[in-house]
Scaffold this motif. Structure first.
Motif, PDB file in Angstrom:
ATOM      1  N   VAL A 160      21.973  18.250 -35.738  1.00  0.00           N
ATOM      2  CA  VAL A 160      21.396  17.462 -34.642  1.00  0.00           C
ATOM      3  C   VAL A 160      20.112  18.113 -34.143  1.00  0.00           C
ATOM      4  O   VAL A 160      19.090  17.438 -33.938  1.00  0.00           O
ATOM      5  CB  VAL A 160      22.422  17.299 -33.498  1.00  0.00           C
ATOM      6  N   ALA A 161      20.135  19.418 -33.961  1.00  0.00           N
ATOM      7  CA  ALA A 161      18.945  20.131 -33.474  1.00  0.00           C
ATOM      8  C   ALA A 161      17.809  20.038 -34.485  1.00  0.00           C
ATOM      9  O   ALA A 161      16.638  19.810 -34.109  1.00  0.00           O
ATOM     10  CB  ALA A 161      19.300  21.593 -33.198  1.00  0.00           C
ATOM     11  N   TYR A 162      18.126  20.203 -35.773  1.00  0.00           N
ATOM     12  CA  TYR A 162      17.096  20.140 -36.823  1.00  0.00           C
ATOM     13  C   TYR A 162      16.478  18.751 -36.886  1.00  0.00           C
ATOM     14  O   TYR A 162      15.250  18.605 -37.003  1.00  0.00           O
ATOM     15  CB  TYR A 162      17.721  20.515 -38.164  1.00  0.00           C
ATOM     16  N   ALA A 163      17.331  17.712 -36.829  1.00  0.00           N
ATOM     17  CA  ALA A 163      16.825  16.339 -36.915  1.00  0.00           C
ATOM     18  C   ALA A 163      15.956  15.994 -35.719  1.00  0.00           C
ATOM     19  O   ALA A 163      14.946  15.282 -35.861  1.00  0.00           O
ATOM     20  CB  ALA A 163      18.003  15.364 -37.008  1.00  0.00           C
ATOM     21  N   LYS A 164      16.310  16.496 -34.562  1.00  0.00           N
ATOM     22  CA  LYS A 164      15.493  16.220 -33.369  1.00  0.00           C
ATOM     23  C   LYS A 164      14.159  16.960 -33.437  1.00  0.00           C
ATOM     24  O   LYS A 164      13.129  16.458 -32.966  1.00  0.00           O
ATOM     25  CB  LYS A 164      16.262  16.617 -32.110  1.00  0.00           C
ATOM     26  N   LYS A 169      12.197  13.511 -41.118  1.00  0.00           N
ATOM     27  CA  LYS A 169      12.043  14.431 -42.249  1.00  0.00           C
ATOM     28  C   LYS A 169      13.299  14.483 -43.129  1.00  0.00           C
ATOM     29  O   LYS A 169      13.215  14.802 -44.312  1.00  0.00           O
ATOM     30  CB  LYS A 169      11.726  15.842 -41.740  1.00  0.00           C
ATOM     31  N   LEU A 170      14.452  14.214 -42.550  1.00  0.00           N
ATOM     32  CA  LEU A 170      15.701  14.220 -43.313  1.00  0.00           C
ATOM     33  C   LEU A 170      15.966  12.838 -43.909  1.00  0.00           C
ATOM     34  O   LEU A 170      15.680  11.819 -43.277  1.00  0.00           O
ATOM     35  CB  LEU A 170      16.885  14.619 -42.423  1.00  0.00           C
ATOM     36  N   GLY A 193      21.240  10.311 -31.199  1.00  0.00           N
ATOM     37  CA  GLY A 193      19.838  10.179 -30.825  1.00  0.00           C
ATOM     38  C   GLY A 193      18.899  10.888 -31.777  1.00  0.00           C
ATOM     39  O   GLY A 193      17.966  11.584 -31.355  1.00  0.00           O
ATOM     40  N   ILE A 194      19.147  10.734 -33.086  1.00  0.00           N
ATOM     41  CA  ILE A 194      18.316  11.406 -34.089  1.00  0.00           C
ATOM     42  C   ILE A 194      17.704  10.375 -35.036  1.00  0.00           C
ATOM     43  O   ILE A 194      18.170   9.235 -35.125  1.00  0.00           O
ATOM     44  CB  ILE A 194      19.124  12.442 -34.897  1.00  0.00           C
ATOM     45  N   VAL A 257      29.424  15.381 -31.584  1.00  0.00           N
ATOM     46  CA  VAL A 257      28.812  14.100 -31.193  1.00  0.00           C
ATOM     47  C   VAL A 257      29.919  13.206 -30.639  1.00  0.00           C
ATOM     48  O   VAL A 257      30.547  12.451 -31.377  1.00  0.00           O
ATOM     49  CB  VAL A 257      28.115  13.421 -32.387  1.00  0.00           C
ATOM     50  N   PRO A 258      30.193  13.301 -29.342  1.00  0.00           N
ATOM     51  CA  PRO A 258      31.289  12.509 -28.764  1.00  0.00           C
ATOM     52  C   PRO A 258      31.104  11.013 -28.988  1.00  0.00           C
ATOM     53  O   PRO A 258      29.984  10.510 -29.066  1.00  0.00           O
ATOM     54  CB  PRO A 258      31.204  12.855 -27.270  1.00  0.00           C
TER      55      PRO A 258
END
Length: 337
Positions: A160-164, A169-170, A193-194, A257-258
């Protein structure tokens, strides 16, 4: 001069009552005859072998489960349940063939949820599926999220952090637009939210190969098709979309990710109009087959949890999935037509 014969009042009433007996009896017979005919049909069913249409090529997970279950139902009912594989086009051919078949219990459909929920929804056409009636749930299966192990990502929180930090890019692959794995990733994007780019394939196998080679970075698939590569380290598993007996100790994605989660499933269906008494007989035989402990253990290793349900419960599950995936399809503007 003509002679007029007059019946006493009591005699006239008796004659009238007698005259009414025949049409009333005929009407009652007409009302009860469909029920009687259905009961007779169920009593004689199956008088010949039963065809089970599987909307996938031979050798895959759906084919494996269908053959195992069909063999046990055949033993129970004394007739062969013959598997016919009709893959391609999201399973539309198999679904259509069963929807158009004679509703006599001799042609059944063994689809995955994608064949009767996600693909028809993405095509904006549920008309063929509406010509089917559910018999029962067969199994449920969670998906595993796997990534290229060369990425600096080891947990869902890392992803999640990388995608944000790297929007767009992913890239993730799926078995095609509208496939459950595609909708699952779109749901993850919305929930977390990514921004990750979808790359559709004609099947899951090539998507998995491309994750290992670094052509794309992630995909969802079932544990049986991934376990060997996860164990060898050529794929890195981050989490499961739902609880599963074959989860290999992986965490749930919803821990990070709830509100995220889904399963795929297999079920058994018949053409609309199949007599309820025959549906009940098939349902009872299906329940008996799925209660086989040896079969449960064999398929648990394959990442599939056998789970029988009534026709009504499967109908309710379909409605839940339709409501869930409809929201994802609309939000992501997914269209197959």
């Amino acid at each position: 001069m003509s002679t007029v014969f007059r019946f006493p009042l009591r005699a006239r009433r008796a004659a009238l009552a007698a005259a009414l007996v025949v049409p009333v009896a005929a009407a009652l017979a007409a009302v009860s005859s469909p029920a009687a005919a259905q009961a007779d049909a169920a009593k004689d069913w199956p008088a010949r072998n039963v065809r089970v249409m599987v909307p996938f090529a031979a050798g895959g997970p759906a084919d494996l489960v269908a053959r195992e279950v069909a063999a046990r139902m055949g033993e129970d009912l004394g007739r062969a349940f013959i598997i016919e594989n009709q893959g391609g086009a999201g399973g539309k051919l198999a679904v259509l063939n069963v929807a158009r078949a004679e509703p006599d219990g001799y042609t059944l459909l063994f689809p995955a949820s994608g064949n009767v929920v996600s693909h028809p929804l993405a095509e904006r056409d549920m008309s063929t599926v509406e010509q089917l009636v559910p018999i029962g749930l067969v199994s449920t299966s969670a998906h595993v999220l796997v990534i290229d192990p060369k990425l600096p990502i080891r947990t869902m929180a890392d992803l999640v952090a990388y995608a944000k930090a790297n929007p767009g890019k992913l890239h993730f692959g799926s078995a095609g637009t509208g496939a459950v794995a595609h909708l699952g990733m779109e749901m993850l994007k919305m929930t977390a939210g990514i921004d990750i780019v979808h790359v559709p394939y004609r099947g899951t196998s090539q998507a998995i190969v491309d994750v290992m080679s670094g052509q794309i970075q992630a995909t969802f698939s079932s544990m049986p098709s991934l376990r060997g590569m996860i164990d060898q380290g050529t794929l890195r598993a981050l989490g499961m979309t739902a609880k599963s007996r074959g989860d290999a100790g992986l965490p749930l994605i919803s821990d990070t990710v709830p509100a995220f989660g889904y399963t795929t499933w297999y079920g058994l269906f018949a053409p609309k109009g199949t007599p309820p008494a025959i549906i009940d007989r098939i349902s009872a035989s299906l329940k008996k087959a799925l209660s086989d402990k040896a079969l449960q253990e064999k398929l648990a290793v394959q990442g599939m949890d056998l789970e029988w349900s009534t026709p009504a419960a499967l109908d309710a599950l379909m409605k839940q999935d339709i409501a869930k995936w409809s929201k994802v399809i609309e939000a992501a503007n997914i269209r197959l037509k």
